[in-house]
Design a protein around this motif. Structure first.
Motif, PDB file in Angstrom:
ATOM      1  N   THR A 150       0.855  -1.181   0.000  1.00 18.21           N
ATOM      2  CA  THR A 150       0.000   0.000   0.000  1.00 18.21           C
ATOM      3  C   THR A 150       0.894   1.234   0.000  1.00 18.21           C
ATOM      4  O   THR A 150       1.766   1.369   0.857  1.00 18.21           O
ATOM      5  CB  THR A 150      -0.911   0.015   1.239  1.00 18.21           C
ATOM      6  OG1 THR A 150      -1.654  -1.201   1.281  1.00 18.21           O
ATOM      7  CG2 THR A 150      -1.858   1.203   1.204  1.00 18.21           C
ATOM      8  N   VAL A 151       0.667   2.143  -0.975  1.00 22.87           N
ATOM      9  CA  VAL A 151       1.504   3.340  -1.077  1.00 22.87           C
ATOM     10  C   VAL A 151       0.705   4.633  -0.953  1.00 22.87           C
ATOM     11  O   VAL A 151       1.287   5.692  -0.705  1.00 22.87           O
ATOM     12  CB  VAL A 151       2.334   3.353  -2.383  1.00 22.87           C
ATOM     13  CG1 VAL A 151       3.329   2.195  -2.395  1.00 22.87           C
ATOM     14  CG2 VAL A 151       1.433   3.311  -3.610  1.00 22.87           C
ATOM     15  N   ALA A 152      -0.609   4.570  -1.138  1.00 18.22           N
ATOM     16  CA  ALA A 152      -1.451   5.767  -1.016  1.00 18.22           C
ATOM     17  C   ALA A 152      -2.896   5.328  -0.838  1.00 18.22           C
ATOM     18  O   ALA A 152      -3.304   4.272  -1.342  1.00 18.22           O
ATOM     19  CB  ALA A 152      -1.327   6.660  -2.243  1.00 18.22           C
ATOM     20  N   THR A 153      -3.668   6.142  -0.152  1.00 22.74           N
ATOM     21  CA  THR A 153      -5.099   5.894  -0.035  1.00 22.74           C
ATOM     22  C   THR A 153      -5.810   7.190   0.323  1.00 22.74           C
ATOM     23  O   THR A 153      -5.207   8.099   0.877  1.00 22.74           O
ATOM     24  CB  THR A 153      -5.411   4.795   1.010  1.00 22.74           C
ATOM     25  OG1 THR A 153      -6.773   4.400   0.896  1.00 22.74           O
ATOM     26  CG2 THR A 153      -5.127   5.258   2.403  1.00 22.74           C
ATOM     27  N   THR A 154      -7.050   7.252  -0.056  1.00 19.63           N
ATOM     28  CA  THR A 154      -7.921   8.346   0.340  1.00 19.63           C
ATOM     29  C   THR A 154      -9.345   7.827   0.280  1.00 19.63           C
ATOM     30  O   THR A 154      -9.582   6.692  -0.157  1.00 19.63           O
ATOM     31  CB  THR A 154      -7.726   9.610  -0.529  1.00 19.63           C
ATOM     32  OG1 THR A 154      -8.397  10.713   0.094  1.00 19.63           O
ATOM     33  CG2 THR A 154      -8.217   9.410  -1.952  1.00 19.63           C
ATOM     34  N   PHE A 155     -10.296   8.641   0.712  1.00 15.49           N
ATOM     35  CA  PHE A 155     -11.669   8.168   0.734  1.00 15.49           C
ATOM     36  C   PHE A 155     -12.625   9.353   0.673  1.00 15.49           C
ATOM     37  O   PHE A 155     -12.252  10.499   0.916  1.00 15.49           O
ATOM     38  CB  PHE A 155     -11.939   7.354   2.008  1.00 15.49           C
ATOM     39  CG  PHE A 155     -12.011   8.181   3.258  1.00 15.49           C
ATOM     40  CD1 PHE A 155     -13.229   8.507   3.825  1.00 15.49           C
ATOM     41  CD2 PHE A 155     -10.855   8.653   3.872  1.00 15.49           C
ATOM     42  CE1 PHE A 155     -13.309   9.283   4.974  1.00 15.49           C
ATOM     43  CE2 PHE A 155     -10.912   9.428   5.027  1.00 15.49           C
ATOM     44  CZ  PHE A 155     -12.139   9.745   5.576  1.00 15.49           C
ATOM     45  N   PHE A 156     -13.868   9.034   0.312  1.00 19.56           N
ATOM     46  CA  PHE A 156     -14.948  10.008   0.432  1.00 19.56           C
ATOM     47  C   PHE A 156     -16.144   9.306   1.054  1.00 19.56           C
ATOM     48  O   PHE A 156     -16.213   8.074   1.087  1.00 19.56           O
ATOM     49  CB  PHE A 156     -15.296  10.655  -0.915  1.00 19.56           C
ATOM     50  CG  PHE A 156     -15.856   9.735  -1.957  1.00 19.56           C
ATOM     51  CD1 PHE A 156     -17.233   9.575  -2.105  1.00 19.56           C
ATOM     52  CD2 PHE A 156     -15.020   9.041  -2.826  1.00 19.56           C
ATOM     53  CE1 PHE A 156     -17.756   8.741  -3.087  1.00 19.56           C
ATOM     54  CE2 PHE A 156     -15.533   8.213  -3.800  1.00 19.56           C
ATOM     55  CZ  PHE A 156     -16.910   8.052  -3.941  1.00 19.56           C
ATOM     56  N   ASN A 157     -17.041  10.097   1.597  1.00 20.09           N
ATOM     57  CA  ASN A 157     -18.280   9.572   2.165  1.00 20.09           C
ATOM     58  C   ASN A 157     -19.388   9.757   1.145  1.00 20.09           C
ATOM     59  O   ASN A 157     -19.446  10.782   0.460  1.00 20.09           O
ATOM     60  CB  ASN A 157     -18.635  10.305   3.461  1.00 20.09           C
ATOM     61  CG  ASN A 157     -17.661   9.984   4.568  1.00 20.09           C
ATOM     62  OD1 ASN A 157     -17.326   8.821   4.792  1.00 20.09           O
ATOM     63  ND2 ASN A 157     -17.190  10.999   5.269  1.00 20.09           N
ATOM     64  N   CYS A 158     -20.257   8.766   1.035  1.00 23.04           N
ATOM     65  CA  CYS A 158     -21.334   8.817   0.055  1.00 23.04           C
ATOM     66  C   CYS A 158     -22.612   8.273   0.694  1.00 23.04           C
ATOM     67  O   CYS A 158     -22.581   7.271   1.409  1.00 23.04           O
ATOM     68  CB  CYS A 158     -20.950   7.972  -1.163  1.00 23.04           C
ATOM     69  SG  CYS A 158     -22.024   8.151  -2.593  1.00 23.04           S
ATOM     70  N   GLN A 159     -23.713   8.953   0.448  1.00 24.64           N
ATOM     71  CA  GLN A 159     -25.022   8.491   0.893  1.00 24.64           C
ATOM     72  C   GLN A 159     -26.032   8.823  -0.192  1.00 24.64           C
ATOM     73  O   GLN A 159     -25.733   9.577  -1.110  1.00 24.64           O
ATOM     74  CB  GLN A 159     -25.405   9.120   2.221  1.00 24.64           C
ATOM     75  CG  GLN A 159     -25.555  10.634   2.179  1.00 24.64           C
ATOM     76  CD  GLN A 159     -25.913  11.197   3.541  1.00 24.64           C
ATOM     77  OE1 GLN A 159     -26.759  10.642   4.227  1.00 24.64           O
ATOM     78  NE2 GLN A 159     -25.277  12.289   3.919  1.00 24.64           N
ATOM     79  N   ARG A 160     -27.228   8.247  -0.069  1.00 19.97           N
ATOM     80  CA  ARG A 160     -28.236   8.473  -1.107  1.00 19.97           C
ATOM     81  C   ARG A 160     -28.497   9.969  -1.274  1.00 19.97           C
ATOM     82  O   ARG A 160     -28.266  10.758  -0.365  1.00 19.97           O
ATOM     83  CB  ARG A 160     -29.509   7.693  -0.819  1.00 19.97           C
ATOM     84  CG  ARG A 160     -30.181   8.013   0.471  1.00 19.97           C
ATOM     85  CD  ARG A 160     -31.311   7.028   0.764  1.00 19.97           C
ATOM     86  NE  ARG A 160     -31.860   7.271   2.073  1.00 19.97           N
ATOM     87  CZ  ARG A 160     -32.810   8.167   2.345  1.00 19.97           C
ATOM     88  NH1 ARG A 160     -33.324   8.890   1.371  1.00 19.97           N
ATOM     89  NH2 ARG A 160     -33.229   8.342   3.573  1.00 19.97           N
ATOM     90  N   GLU A 161     -29.020  10.347  -2.423  1.00 21.22           N
ATOM     91  CA  GLU A 161     -29.203  11.758  -2.774  1.00 21.22           C
ATOM     92  C   GLU A 161     -29.959  12.546  -1.714  1.00 21.22           C
ATOM     93  O   GLU A 161     -29.594  13.662  -1.398  1.00 21.22           O
ATOM     94  CB  GLU A 161     -29.944  11.897  -4.114  1.00 21.22           C
ATOM     95  CG  GLU A 161     -29.131  11.468  -5.302  1.00 21.22           C
ATOM     96  CD  GLU A 161     -27.913  12.323  -5.581  1.00 21.22           C
ATOM     97  OE1 GLU A 161     -27.942  13.549  -5.359  1.00 21.22           O
ATOM     98  OE2 GLU A 161     -26.902  11.752  -6.040  1.00 21.22           O
ATOM     99  N   ALA A 162     -31.017  11.969  -1.152  1.00 20.86           N
ATOM    100  CA  ALA A 162     -31.837  12.698  -0.187  1.00 20.86           C
ATOM    101  C   ALA A 162     -31.296  12.598   1.237  1.00 20.86           C
ATOM    102  O   ALA A 162     -31.847  13.181   2.145  1.00 20.86           O
ATOM    103  CB  ALA A 162     -33.271  12.171  -0.216  1.00 20.86           C
ATOM    104  N   GLY A 163     -30.216  11.848   1.426  1.00 19.97           N
ATOM    105  CA  GLY A 163     -29.671  11.645   2.766  1.00 19.97           C
ATOM    106  C   GLY A 163     -29.010  12.890   3.320  1.00 19.97           C
ATOM    107  O   GLY A 163     -28.583  13.774   2.591  1.00 19.97           O
ATOM    108  N   SER A 164     -28.954  12.975   4.629  1.00 19.03           N
ATOM    109  CA  SER A 164     -28.245  14.078   5.275  1.00 19.03           C
ATOM    110  C   SER A 164     -27.734  13.587   6.618  1.00 19.03           C
ATOM    111  O   SER A 164     -28.156  12.565   7.129  1.00 19.03           O
ATOM    112  CB  SER A 164     -29.177  15.276   5.482  1.00 19.03           C
ATOM    113  OG  SER A 164     -30.229  14.915   6.346  1.00 19.03           O
ATOM    114  N   GLY A 165     -26.808  14.333   7.167  1.00 16.08           N
ATOM    115  CA  GLY A 165     -26.263  13.960   8.469  1.00 16.08           C
ATOM    116  C   GLY A 165     -24.850  13.459   8.333  1.00 16.08           C
ATOM    117  O   GLY A 165     -24.283  13.448   7.250  1.00 16.08           O
ATOM    118  N   GLY A 166     -24.287  13.041   9.420  1.00 16.62           N
ATOM    119  CA  GLY A 166     -22.898  12.617   9.415  1.00 16.62           C
ATOM    120  C   GLY A 166     -22.712  11.267  10.060  1.00 16.62           C
ATOM    121  O   GLY A 166     -23.574  10.777  10.774  1.00 16.62           O
TER     122      GLY A 166
END
Length: 174
Positions: A150-166
């Motif tokens: 493993t030399v690099a990694t990153t990420f994003f958070n994804c939820q359904r279009e109408a979703g909200s919150g953390g």
């Protein structure tokens, strides 16, 4: 604190590692920063990905996995493999690699999903092969099987279009 540790990607998906190669990912000209939230409509098409370095004789494999599939509370398909590109020469973009698993855009049905990009250094060109299935992929086992680092990694958070919150995390002990 490291966002990968804070979001438990380390240790759930990867063991601790030291990043050694720059990895630049953009969706629709928007730079992907660790932990950014992107809706499914923003990730319909595969992103542009550039690998840093200075030696075109070194090759990499990129995977995109969802450790929260089908839902964060019941991740029975963990780690769902959304994409795999191998044989990416250092200093180039993924367009110079071999797409072994076609890009499948994330479309979470429930909860907030961590979508994790992992870049592995290969032993050489043509030394990594596609798994038979997308579900229950395992980055650690995959790396072990093909002697990848493993030399690099990153990420994003994804939820359904109408979703909200953390995403909520339990406080860590001392």
């Amino acid at each position: 604190m490291d966002p990968l540790v804070l979001t438990q990607i380390i240790p759930e998906v990867l063991d601790p590692f030291t990043p050694t190669i720059p990895l630049r990912i953009t969706y629709n000209n928007r730079l992907l920063l660790p932990g950014i939230e992107l809706k499914p409509s923003a990730v319909l098409s595969r992103p542009r990905i550039d690998v840093g370095g200075n030696d075109m004789r070194v090759f990499y494999t990129l995977v995109l996995v969802d450790p929260d599939a089908p839902s964060p509370s019941h991740p029975s398909l963990r780690e769902y493999l959304h994409w795999m590109v191998t044989d990416i020469p250092e200093t180039t973009s993924i367009n110079f690699g071999r797409e072994l698993i076609l890009y499948e855009n994330p479309e979470p049905r429930s909860g907030i999903h961590r979508m994790v990009f992992v870049l592995f250094r290969q032993l050489g060109r043509g030394t990594v092969f596609a798994p038979h299935t997308r579900h229950n992929f395992n980055c650690r086992s995959f790396a072990c099987q093909y002697h990848l680092n493993t030399v690099a990694t990153t990420f994003f958070n994804c939820q359904r279009e109408a979703g909200s919150g953390g995403r909520r995390f339990a406080p860590q002990g001392p």
